[in-house]
Scaffold this motif. Structure first.
Motif, PDB file in Angstrom:
ATOM      1  N   GLN A   1       0.837  -1.188   0.000  1.00 39.91           N
ATOM      2  CA  GLN A   1       0.000   0.000   0.000  1.00 39.91           C
ATOM      3  C   GLN A   1       0.878   1.245   0.000  1.00 39.91           C
ATOM      4  O   GLN A   1       1.871   1.321   0.741  1.00 39.91           O
ATOM      5  N   VAL A   2       0.527   2.217  -0.842  1.00 34.08           N
ATOM      6  CA  VAL A   2       1.224   3.496  -0.857  1.00 34.08           C
ATOM      7  C   VAL A   2       0.568   4.385   0.202  1.00 34.08           C
ATOM      8  O   VAL A   2      -0.529   4.910   0.000  1.00 34.08           O
ATOM      9  N   THR A   3       1.219   4.515   1.338  1.00 32.53           N
ATOM     10  CA  THR A   3       0.663   5.262   2.459  1.00 32.53           C
ATOM     11  C   THR A   3       1.074   6.725   2.405  1.00 32.53           C
ATOM     12  O   THR A   3       2.026   7.107   1.707  1.00 32.53           O
TER      13      THR A   3
ATOM     14  N   GLU B   1       1.293  19.013   1.527  1.00 27.76           N
ATOM     15  CA  GLU B   1       0.671  18.028   2.395  1.00 27.76           C
ATOM     16  C   GLU B   1       0.278  16.793   1.589  1.00 27.76           C
ATOM     17  O   GLU B   1       0.075  16.864   0.384  1.00 27.76           O
ATOM     18  N   THR B   2       0.182  15.677   2.283  1.00 25.44           N
ATOM     19  CA  THR B   2      -0.200  14.415   1.649  1.00 25.44           C
ATOM     20  C   THR B   2      -1.535  13.960   2.208  1.00 25.44           C
ATOM     21  O   THR B   2      -1.703  13.851   3.423  1.00 25.44           O
ATOM     22  N   ARG B   3      -2.485  13.700   1.323  1.00 23.72           N
ATOM     23  CA  ARG B   3      -3.807  13.245   1.743  1.00 23.72           C
ATOM     24  C   ARG B   3      -4.203  12.011   0.936  1.00 23.72           C
ATOM     25  O   ARG B   3      -3.850  11.886  -0.240  1.00 23.72           O
TER      26      ARG B   3
ATOM     27  N   PRO C   1      -2.900  12.126  -6.076  1.00 27.46           N
ATOM     28  CA  PRO C   1      -1.915  11.417  -6.897  1.00 27.46           C
ATOM     29  C   PRO C   1      -0.573  11.350  -6.174  1.00 27.46           C
ATOM     30  O   PRO C   1      -0.099  12.364  -5.643  1.00 27.46           O
ATOM     31  N   ALA C   2       0.024  10.194  -6.133  1.00 18.51           N
ATOM     32  CA  ALA C   2       1.345  10.044  -5.534  1.00 18.51           C
ATOM     33  C   ALA C   2       2.401  10.563  -6.504  1.00 18.51           C
ATOM     34  O   ALA C   2       2.174  10.611  -7.719  1.00 18.51           O
ATOM     35  N   PRO C   3       3.563  10.984  -6.013  1.00 18.03           N
ATOM     36  CA  PRO C   3       4.602  11.490  -6.912  1.00 18.03           C
ATOM     37  C   PRO C   3       5.022  10.451  -7.942  1.00 18.03           C
ATOM     38  O   PRO C   3       5.107   9.259  -7.650  1.00 18.03           O
TER      39      PRO C   3
ATOM     40  N   VAL D   1      -2.517   7.984  -3.346  1.00 19.83           N
ATOM     41  CA  VAL D   1      -2.178   7.716  -1.953  1.00 19.83           C
ATOM     42  C   VAL D   1      -3.299   6.901  -1.315  1.00 19.83           C
ATOM     43  O   VAL D   1      -4.486   7.218  -1.452  1.00 19.83           O
ATOM     44  N   GLY D   2      -2.916   5.832  -0.650  1.00 17.52           N
ATOM     45  CA  GLY D   2      -3.879   4.945   0.002  1.00 17.52           C
ATOM     46  C   GLY D   2      -4.180   3.694  -0.792  1.00 17.52           C
ATOM     47  O   GLY D   2      -4.772   2.750  -0.261  1.00 17.52           O
TER      48      GLY D   2
END
Length: 279
Positions: free
Chosen positions: A22-24, A40-42, A46-48, A100-101
């Protein structure tokens, strides 16, 4: 030729393995901190781009590592009996965002194993295809080229390659030992040439710690993304010479048709990694 049993090594062609993680938000925060990226990351964001290189790395037990910090030979990758293993290059096609998630699954398959005679001796190339899915969607397809080689000629022997040109767009990077250690930690890479300076010098014969190929590729792709305002659809790259932590290096970019030609190099040094990004 080389003494390698190529027929035996080619029995690994077609072998596959599947890994997932999982990409947390914590993983993304560590990635951003490593590359000094704000925000911030929520969950759901989209993840980098290129974070897939940090997802589900092989987790060999410490007792199963060789003296260089790499997992012992065999298993998924063929047991090539040459002491040095490097990331020679590859290609990426992006289809969708990793968010993310989400749980990311990577299916890896060995496409080819070949042997060539190079200027410094025998080279064994292993080509691996990866399919990266995120929450069941195809996010990216990747080809990785891994090269195995013997101990090279002493540094400074032979004719020095010409210095690289300066790109129209350029950014300077300081490859500190902390930066290299952090990227090794992100990718669970135990190879001592990236964080153990005495080992890199006395055992491998390098003048300093080696800057990771995957980290250079990540920096070049994200540099291209910032310049164009969007993630490339296609990204091809190739390592040409090593970079060390003994001097700053630069990310360089030039317009080339509808894409960008990119490269890394140190001042007055040759191209270390070249790449092409297209949208």
């Amino acid at each position: 030729m080389s003494g390698l049993d190529l027929a035996h090594l080619r029995q690994w062609i077609g072998r596959s393995e599947t890994r997932s993680e999982q990409v947390t938000d914590a993983m993304v925060d560590r990635f951003k901190a490593t590359f000094d990226e704000p925000g911030e990351t929520r969950d759901g964001d989209p993840a980098p781009a290129m974070i897939h290189l940090c997802v589900a790395p092989p987790a060999a037990p410490t007792s199963g590592l060789g003296g260089d910090g790499h997992p012992a030979r065999g298993g998924f990758l063929p047991p090539v009996p040459l002491p040095r293993r490097m990331w020679a290059g590859g290609a990426l096609t992006f289809h969708d965002d990793i968010r993310v998630g989400e749980r990311v699954t990577r299916v890896s398959t060995i496409r080819d194993v070949t042997v060539k005679e190079g200027r410094t001796g025998t080279l064994c190339f292993v080509t691996v295809d990866h399919r990266i899915d995120s929450a069941g969607r195809l996010a990216a397809e990747e080809r990785q080229d891994i090269v195995y080689r013997g101990i090279e000629a002493p540094a400074g022997s032979g004719k020095a390659p010409p210095a690289a040109a300066r790109g129209a767009q350029q950014m300077t990077v300081r490859p500190s030992a902390v930066l290299l250690f952090r990227y090794s930690a992100l990718t669970f890479n135990g190879h001592r040439i990236h964080y153990d300076a005495p080992y890199a010098a006395s055992v491998e014969g390098y003048p300093g710690l080696i800057v990771h190929g995957p980290m250079q590729a990540t920096m070049l792709l994200r540099f291209a993304e910032r310049l164009r305002g969007a993630r490339p659809v296609r990204f091809d790259f190739r390592s040409l010479s090593p970079l060390f932590d003994t001097a700053d290096f630069t990310l360089n970019a030039e317009n080339d048709g509808e894409g960008l030609r990119l490269w890394t190099c140190r001042a007055d040094g040759p191209v270390a990694m070249e790449a092409f990004a297209s949208w």
